[in-house]
Scaffold this motif. Structure first.
Motif, PDB file in Angstrom:
ATOM      1  N   GLN A 106       0.791  -0.946   0.192  1.00 13.45           N
ATOM      2  CA  GLN A 106      -0.291  -0.466   0.260  1.00 13.45           C
ATOM      3  C   GLN A 106       0.878   1.427  -0.416  1.00 13.45           C
ATOM      4  O   GLN A 106       0.367   2.310  -0.717  1.00 13.45           O
ATOM      5  N   GLY A 107       1.586   1.306   1.005  1.00 16.18           N
ATOM      6  CA  GLY A 107       2.894   2.307   0.889  1.00 16.18           C
ATOM      7  C   GLY A 107       3.039   2.608  -0.850  1.00 16.18           C
ATOM      8  O   GLY A 107       3.776   3.954  -1.228  1.00 16.18           O
ATOM      9  N   ALA A 108       3.864   1.695  -1.566  1.00 20.71           N
ATOM     10  CA  ALA A 108       3.954   1.629  -2.486  1.00 20.71           C
ATOM     11  C   ALA A 108       3.048   2.167  -4.063  1.00 20.71           C
ATOM     12  O   ALA A 108       2.922   3.758  -4.247  1.00 20.71           O
ATOM     13  N   PHE A 109       1.889   2.073  -3.596  1.00 22.74           N
ATOM     14  CA  PHE A 109       0.744   2.847  -3.969  1.00 22.74           C
ATOM     15  C   PHE A 109       0.368   3.860  -4.194  1.00 22.74           C
ATOM     16  O   PHE A 109       0.307   4.696  -4.594  1.00 22.74           O
ATOM     17  N   MET A 110       1.038   4.820  -2.863  1.00 20.79           N
ATOM     18  CA  MET A 110       0.429   5.992  -2.876  1.00 20.79           C
ATOM     19  C   MET A 110       0.814   6.149  -3.111  1.00 20.79           C
ATOM     20  O   MET A 110       1.373   8.079  -4.069  1.00 20.79           O
ATOM     21  N   ALA A 111       3.023   6.010  -3.382  1.00 15.35           N
ATOM     22  CA  ALA A 111       4.471   6.974  -4.217  1.00 15.35           C
ATOM     23  C   ALA A 111       3.607   7.403  -5.814  1.00 15.35           C
ATOM     24  O   ALA A 111       3.743   8.269  -6.040  1.00 15.35           O
ATOM     25  N   VAL A 112       2.748   6.140  -5.941  1.00 14.48           N
ATOM     26  CA  VAL A 112       2.404   5.909  -7.457  1.00 14.48           C
ATOM     27  C   VAL A 112       1.417   7.012  -7.587  1.00 14.48           C
ATOM     28  O   VAL A 112       1.711   8.259  -8.372  1.00 14.48           O
ATOM     29  N   GLY A 113       0.984   7.037  -6.304  1.00 11.19           N
ATOM     30  CA  GLY A 113      -0.102   8.300  -6.618  1.00 11.19           C
ATOM     31  C   GLY A 113       0.131   9.482  -6.216  1.00 11.19           C
ATOM     32  O   GLY A 113       0.268  10.477  -7.029  1.00 11.19           O
ATOM     33  N   ALA A 114       1.100   9.739  -5.356  1.00 13.18           N
ATOM     34  CA  ALA A 114       1.806  11.092  -5.268  1.00 13.18           C
ATOM     35  C   ALA A 114       2.908  11.512  -6.461  1.00 13.18           C
ATOM     36  O   ALA A 114       2.912  12.737  -6.741  1.00 13.18           O
ATOM     37  N   PHE A 115       3.405  10.529  -6.493  1.00 10.63           N
ATOM     38  CA  PHE A 115       4.422  11.362  -7.995  1.00 10.63           C
ATOM     39  C   PHE A 115       3.078  10.794  -9.367  1.00 10.63           C
ATOM     40  O   PHE A 115       3.420  12.524 -10.035  1.00 10.63           O
ATOM     41  N   THR A 116       2.278  10.535  -9.923  1.00  7.00           N
ATOM     42  CA  THR A 116       1.181  10.819 -10.740  1.00  7.00           C
ATOM     43  C   THR A 116       0.590  12.217 -10.770  1.00  7.00           C
ATOM     44  O   THR A 116       1.098  13.557 -10.961  1.00  7.00           O
ATOM     45  N   GLY A 117       0.210  12.469  -9.324  1.00 11.50           N
ATOM     46  CA  GLY A 117      -0.225  13.992  -9.308  1.00 11.50           C
ATOM     47  C   GLY A 117       0.509  14.597  -9.043  1.00 11.50           C
ATOM     48  O   GLY A 117      -0.173  15.890  -9.705  1.00 11.50           O
ATOM     49  N   VAL A 118       1.986  15.177  -8.401  1.00  9.21           N
ATOM     50  CA  VAL A 118       2.692  15.778  -9.083  1.00  9.21           C
ATOM     51  C   VAL A 118       3.168  16.290  -9.815  1.00  9.21           C
ATOM     52  O   VAL A 118       3.073  17.756 -10.873  1.00  9.21           O
ATOM     53  N   THR A 177       3.374  -9.270  -2.712  1.00 13.48           N
ATOM     54  CA  THR A 177       3.183  -8.176  -2.892  1.00 13.48           C
ATOM     55  C   THR A 177       4.821  -6.959  -2.096  1.00 13.48           C
ATOM     56  O   THR A 177       5.216  -5.921  -2.269  1.00 13.48           O
ATOM     57  N   LEU A 178       5.273  -7.772  -1.368  1.00 14.99           N
ATOM     58  CA  LEU A 178       6.059  -7.160  -0.594  1.00 14.99           C
ATOM     59  C   LEU A 178       6.745  -6.741  -1.634  1.00 14.99           C
ATOM     60  O   LEU A 178       8.111  -5.584  -1.797  1.00 14.99           O
ATOM     61  N   ALA A 179       7.564  -7.239  -2.637  1.00 15.02           N
ATOM     62  CA  ALA A 179       8.514  -6.947  -4.074  1.00 15.02           C
ATOM     63  C   ALA A 179       7.858  -5.979  -4.554  1.00 15.02           C
ATOM     64  O   ALA A 179       8.689  -4.718  -4.938  1.00 15.02           O
ATOM     65  N   ALA A 180       6.748  -6.467  -4.893  1.00 15.44           N
ATOM     66  CA  ALA A 180       5.967  -4.822  -5.550  1.00 15.44           C
ATOM     67  C   ALA A 180       6.392  -3.670  -4.834  1.00 15.44           C
ATOM     68  O   ALA A 180       6.980  -3.037  -5.779  1.00 15.44           O
ATOM     69  N   GLN A 181       6.535  -3.530  -3.293  1.00 14.05           N
ATOM     70  CA  GLN A 181       6.799  -2.542  -2.814  1.00 14.05           C
ATOM     71  C   GLN A 181       8.554  -2.431  -3.308  1.00 14.05           C
ATOM     72  O   GLN A 181       8.313  -0.947  -3.496  1.00 14.05           O
ATOM     73  N   PHE A 182       9.107  -3.037  -3.217  1.00  4.98           N
ATOM     74  CA  PHE A 182       9.790  -2.518  -3.535  1.00  4.98           C
ATOM     75  C   PHE A 182      10.734  -2.254  -4.963  1.00  4.98           C
ATOM     76  O   PHE A 182      11.169  -1.046  -5.617  1.00  4.98           O
ATOM     77  N   ILE A 183      10.358  -2.675  -6.247  1.00  2.60           N
ATOM     78  CA  ILE A 183      11.047  -2.788  -7.446  1.00  2.60           C
ATOM     79  C   ILE A 183       9.677  -1.227  -7.251  1.00  2.60           C
ATOM     80  O   ILE A 183      10.153  -0.350  -8.654  1.00  2.60           O
ATOM     81  N   ILE A 184       8.811  -0.777  -6.848  1.00  4.14           N
ATOM     82  CA  ILE A 184       8.122   0.097  -7.640  1.00  4.14           C
ATOM     83  C   ILE A 184       9.138   1.526  -6.877  1.00  4.14           C
ATOM     84  O   ILE A 184       9.165   2.255  -7.788  1.00  4.14           O
ATOM     85  N   LEU A 185       9.324   1.676  -5.553  1.00  4.78           N
ATOM     86  CA  LEU A 185      10.423   2.478  -5.489  1.00  4.78           C
ATOM     87  C   LEU A 185      11.766   2.256  -6.212  1.00  4.78           C
ATOM     88  O   LEU A 185      12.179   3.632  -6.361  1.00  4.78           O
ATOM     89  N   TRP A 186      11.944   1.152  -6.758  1.00  6.57           N
ATOM     90  CA  TRP A 186      13.452   1.235  -7.060  1.00  6.57           C
ATOM     91  C   TRP A 186      13.190   2.333  -8.626  1.00  6.57           C
ATOM     92  O   TRP A 186      13.550   2.786  -9.547  1.00  6.57           O
ATOM     93  N   VAL A 187      11.735   1.452  -9.661  1.00  8.05           N
ATOM     94  CA  VAL A 187      10.923   2.113 -10.587  1.00  8.05           C
ATOM     95  C   VAL A 187      11.539   4.283 -10.417  1.00  8.05           C
ATOM     96  O   VAL A 187      11.677   4.486 -11.695  1.00  8.05           O
ATOM     97  N   ILE A 188      10.580   4.200  -9.450  1.00  3.89           N
ATOM     98  CA  ILE A 188      10.599   5.598  -9.449  1.00  3.89           C
ATOM     99  C   ILE A 188      11.565   6.537  -9.301  1.00  3.89           C
ATOM    100  O   ILE A 188      12.031   7.610 -10.154  1.00  3.89           O
ATOM    101  N   GLN A 189      12.882   6.086  -8.450  1.00  2.17           N
ATOM    102  CA  GLN A 189      13.609   6.425  -8.558  1.00  2.17           C
ATOM    103  C   GLN A 189      14.955   6.407  -9.663  1.00  2.17           C
ATOM    104  O   GLN A 189      15.221   7.345  -9.766  1.00  2.17           O
ATOM    105  N   ARG A 190      14.540   5.728  -9.921  1.00  2.00           N
ATOM    106  CA  ARG A 190      15.079   4.855 -11.632  1.00  2.00           C
ATOM    107  C   ARG A 190      15.048   5.462 -13.413  1.00  2.00           C
ATOM    108  O   ARG A 190      15.839   5.811 -14.333  1.00  2.00           O
TER     109      ARG A 190
END
Lengths: 368, 437
Positions: A78-90, A134-147
């Motif tokens: 869920q934390g990573a989904f929030m990150a997706v929303g935050a970055f999409t929003g901004v 889902t734990l893996a997704a958490q890490f992958i999503i944040l990694w993608v946002i950084q990269r």
């Protein structure tokens, strides 16, 4: 036709009401009145320090409760989904100038799309295995946002937002931000209440109780499991965007780490799995109690003048006390704080009513 | 019946708890009275959680310095009264702490890069300076674009550039860097990737080659990376940009693969005692950067030991006085007090965020002033201005002798032009992001 015969229309209508019990309606009105009328009298500290983060966390917890509490699919993403929303929003608002209401929907939709991908393994695995996926997704999503350079998060993985305007109104005062968050939370809560008492909600609960049986009865696993993940991520995405627009003012990847996902899972377990109310109670508990304890400790320190205990000891005491509180509440009510409310309100309702109704609280098995 | 009673008790307990919590919240919200001749200075501290071991030294170092100033009559008679808000290195709690003391802040130093990022907007609105020494937003050296943020000393880019210059010095000049291979092993997050643009620019200028070995947090498993660095890449030098516990992992791995310790240099965030002690004897000879002098031999620290600890008014266990984290606290205290002093001289009491920010911009710590403060060698000469908020500074290099750090170099400056052009580029990006559409 069969249904009509067994249950007179009036009764069906009553059962299908948004809030079937009178006491729930009363409580809802009371909460709404307080939520609307009280804030102008609260200082900025209450609003910006406590209420706004609490509302935003509630939205996200509500989303998580849909996938984990209602559909029984445990998620640590869920934390990573929030990150997706935050970055999409901004990006949508800051870079393309899309109006805020539409931006929120886009943020939610983007998170939902990611949620569909993350939810795909749930068709084949469940329980702890799903947790790891889902734990893996958490890490992958944040990694993608950084990269991904297009996201433009820069070397510090933070994007600031320009001033927030909704229909020409500059949202920068704490009170405006609060009402903005309250409005979004109210809409999403009504949507969640409606969803969970509809065919979709019943399908989710059937999946939670026994997915093989549900599948035999014709509940489409593909459709409802993915839908649960998508809606959950949708809520997370909107909550993430709200972090940017109503609370912090920037999307920063460090804020959406695994800690946040675990904290959200903790909220719905304490608040009550499979309960809309529980999502709020859990968020309030997790957001309010550590702060209350910390302030109480601080006052003890101020009164004692620092001679008896050191500031460091008191700071650590906060964590001990908060842990003890969690254990206490889970012993008192393993089904969560919302169940506590149901038990209390059930007895009040029975007293209020001339015709005692059966306790309408659904008896739930805990998923997993 | 019994069950019902239990429910009622639980609800009663809940109600009592909420009332107690609520009343204590209200109690705190009554405004804090700051006397005429007193500066009320709230502090964000980390005394709990995984980063507390070093961070607590930084907070206590500042407080000990404030105590010393107070014992000697304060800042021209004005005493500093501080109050702690523990946020445990958690960003949402840092925001809560900020709101709790909103209006009282003079200068905010959370000692956490994520927290300073999250606070940036509020600091700007409320006109309070946020500092994060040797961290934070690197481009906040630009005081025009970031009027209420500052890295104070050594932003991340200066750290990277100064470390390359030190390697060049050991190689006998920049000319000898050509064809050398530098392995960069780092935490794979924003902090760990800060040096990239600097390394790229310098590699082009001086013809060396560099390669990144990213590590996932908490980076306690590094063996594969070190096998590659030593046996496949055949690096001439290795630089680490780890954090906390991961700082001492390379020592063990280098021993295994036979990479020489003297060809290995650590970031200043891998340069405190807490970072190194777990490696034991393997760390003997390890070189790391630092932004300040080490040990107790500075007059200001001797005064603290004599006066503050002599009167048993210390804010931490006395054996931690003089550690790296503690000295970082003392030098932060010096900078904060200088900002207060300038603000009082310019505007008089009472102080607010903007006055202190202006005071900060007036800081000129030249050799004479440093000697007066008893801090010669503890920190390099510093001078800020409305356009320059610090950050382009030299590093010292220090070596671990098995028990303590020894400073082994002079102040090694960064390549100023490279750092400056990076600051300009990033500031322009920030301005573009926050511009009204």
């Amino acid at each position: 036709m069969m249904v009509e015969e067994c249950f007179p229309a009036t009764r069906l209508k009553k059962d299908m009401a948004l809030l079937p019990r009178r006491i729930d309606k009363l409580m809802m009105i009371a909460v709404l009145v307080v939520a609307l009328a009280l804030p102008p009298f609260l200082g900025d500290y209450w609003l910006k320090g406590v209420m706004i983060p609490m509302l935003i966390l509630s939205i996200s917890a509500l989303g998580l409760n849909i996938v984990t509490g209602f559909a029984g699919l445990i998620s640590l993403g869920q934390g990573a989904f929030m990150a997706v929303g935050a970055f999409t929003g901004v990006i949508a608002y800051g870079r393309y100038g899309i109006p805020i209401p539409l931006t929120l929907l886009i943020a939610g939709a983007m998170a939902a799309a990611v949620g569909a991908v993350v939810g795909a393994p749930s068709l084949r695995i469940k329980g702890l295995y799903l947790l790891v996926a889902t734990l893996a997704a958490q890490f992958i999503i944040l990694w993608v946002i950084q990269r991904v350079p297009w996201i433009g998060a820069g070397s510090m993985v933070t994007i600031n937002t320009p001033p927030v305007f909704i229909a020409g109104l500059h949202i920068d005062e704490a009170l405006e931000q609060y009402y903005f968050a309250l409005c979004v939370a109210a809409l999403l809560t009504v949507f969640a209440l409606n969803l969970t008492r509809s065919r979709v909600g019943r399908a989710w609960m059937a999946i939670r109780e026994q997915d093989v049986a549900a599948s035999v009865m014709g509940v489409s696993m593909l459709r409802y499991k993915l839908m649960a993940f998508m809606i959950s991520a949708f809520y997370g995405g909107i909550a993430g965007a709200m972090v940017v627009f109503a609370w912090v003012g920037a999307a920063s990847v460090q804020e959406y780490d695994l800690d946040l996902s675990i904290q959200l899972l903790g909220m719905i377990i304490i608040g009550g799995l499979g309960s809309v109310l529980g999502s709020y109670l859990g968020a309030i508990f997790v957001a309010l109690f550590p702060i209350a304890i910390s302030i109480a400790m601080h006052n003890i320190y101020a009164i004692s003048g620092g001679d008896i205990v050191s500031a460091a000891t008191l700071a650590n005491a906060e964590h001990l006390l908060f842990g003890a509180l969690i254990v206490f509440f889970l012993i008192v009510e393993p089904l969560g704080l919302s169940h506590l409310w149901h038990r209390f309100s059930g007895s009040v309702e029975a007293k209020l009513s001339r015709f005692p109704t059966t306790n309408q609280t659904p008896t739930r098995r805990r998923p997993m | 019946m019994k069950k019902k009673l239990f429910t009622r008790n639980a609800l009663g307990a809940l109600a009592v708890g909420l009332v107690a919590a609520g009343s204590s919240l209200v109690a705190t919200l009554s405004p804090t009275w700051a006397g005429e001749s007193e500066i009320f200075h709230p502090m964000m501290v980390t005394r709990t959680g995984p980063f507390a071991s070093a961070a607590s030294g930084v907070s206590s170092g500042q407080q000990d310095y404030f105590a010393l100033v107070n014992m000697n009559g304060g800042i021209d008679g004005t005493k500093i009264r501080w109050e702690e808000c523990d946020f445990g290195y958690k960003t949402p709690r840092a925001l809560e702490c900020y709101e709790r003391y909103r209006g009282d802040w003079k200068i905010v130093y959370p000692n956490s890069t994520p927290a300073i990022f999250a606070l940036a907007e509020r600091l700007n609105t409320d006109e309070v300076l946020g500092i994060n020494i040797a961290g934070g937003r690197s481009e906040s050296s630009d005081g025009e674009t970031f009027p209420f943020l500052s890295p104070v000393m050594l932003n991340f880019w200066s750290q990277a550039a100064s470390t390359i210059r030190y390697i060049a010095e050991l190689e006998g000049g920049e000319a000898n860097l050509a064809g050398k291979k530098i392995a960069f092993i780092h935490i794979d997050n924003a902090y760990g990737r800060q040096p990239f643009p600097i390394f790229d620019a310098l590699a082009e200028m001086y013809g060396f080659e560099w390669k990144s070995w990213p590590l996932g947090w908490p980076a306690l498993e590094q063996s594969a990376a070190w096998v590659e660095i030593a046996r496949r890449y055949h690096a001439d030098w290795a630089i680490q940009w780890n954090y906390g516990q991961s700082c001492n992992v390379p020592m063990t791995e280098m021993k295994k693969v036979g990479f020489p310790l003297e060809k290995f240099i650590g970031t200043l965030w891998c340069g405190s005692e807490e970072d190194i002690l777990p490696a034991g004897d393997l760390a003997k000879g390890y070189i790391s950067a630092n932004y300040h002098g080490v040990g107790k031999e500075f007059p200001v620290i001797q005064e603290i030991i004599e006066q503050v600890y002599g009167a048993e008014k210390g804010n931490i266990e006395e054996d931690r006085v003089g550690t790296v984290a503690y000295n970082r606290g003392v030098l932060t205290g010096i900078i904060i007090v200088e900002a207060f002093r300038n603000a009082i001289e310019e505007y008089g009491l009472p102080l607010d965020g903007r006055k202190v920010r202006d005071g900060f911009r007036m800081i000129k710590l030249d050799d004479a002033r440093l000697a007066e403060l008893g801090a010669t060698g503890l920190l390099p000469p510093l001078a800020f201005s409305p356009t320059y908020h610090g950050g382009i500074d030299p590093q010292l290099f220090q070596q671990w002798d098995g028990e303590k750090w020894e400073t082994i170099s002079d102040w090694i400056p960064p390549y100023e032009d490279v750092v400056k052009s990076q600051i300009e580029k990033a500031s322009a990006e920030y301005r573009a992001q926050t511009q009204q559409q």
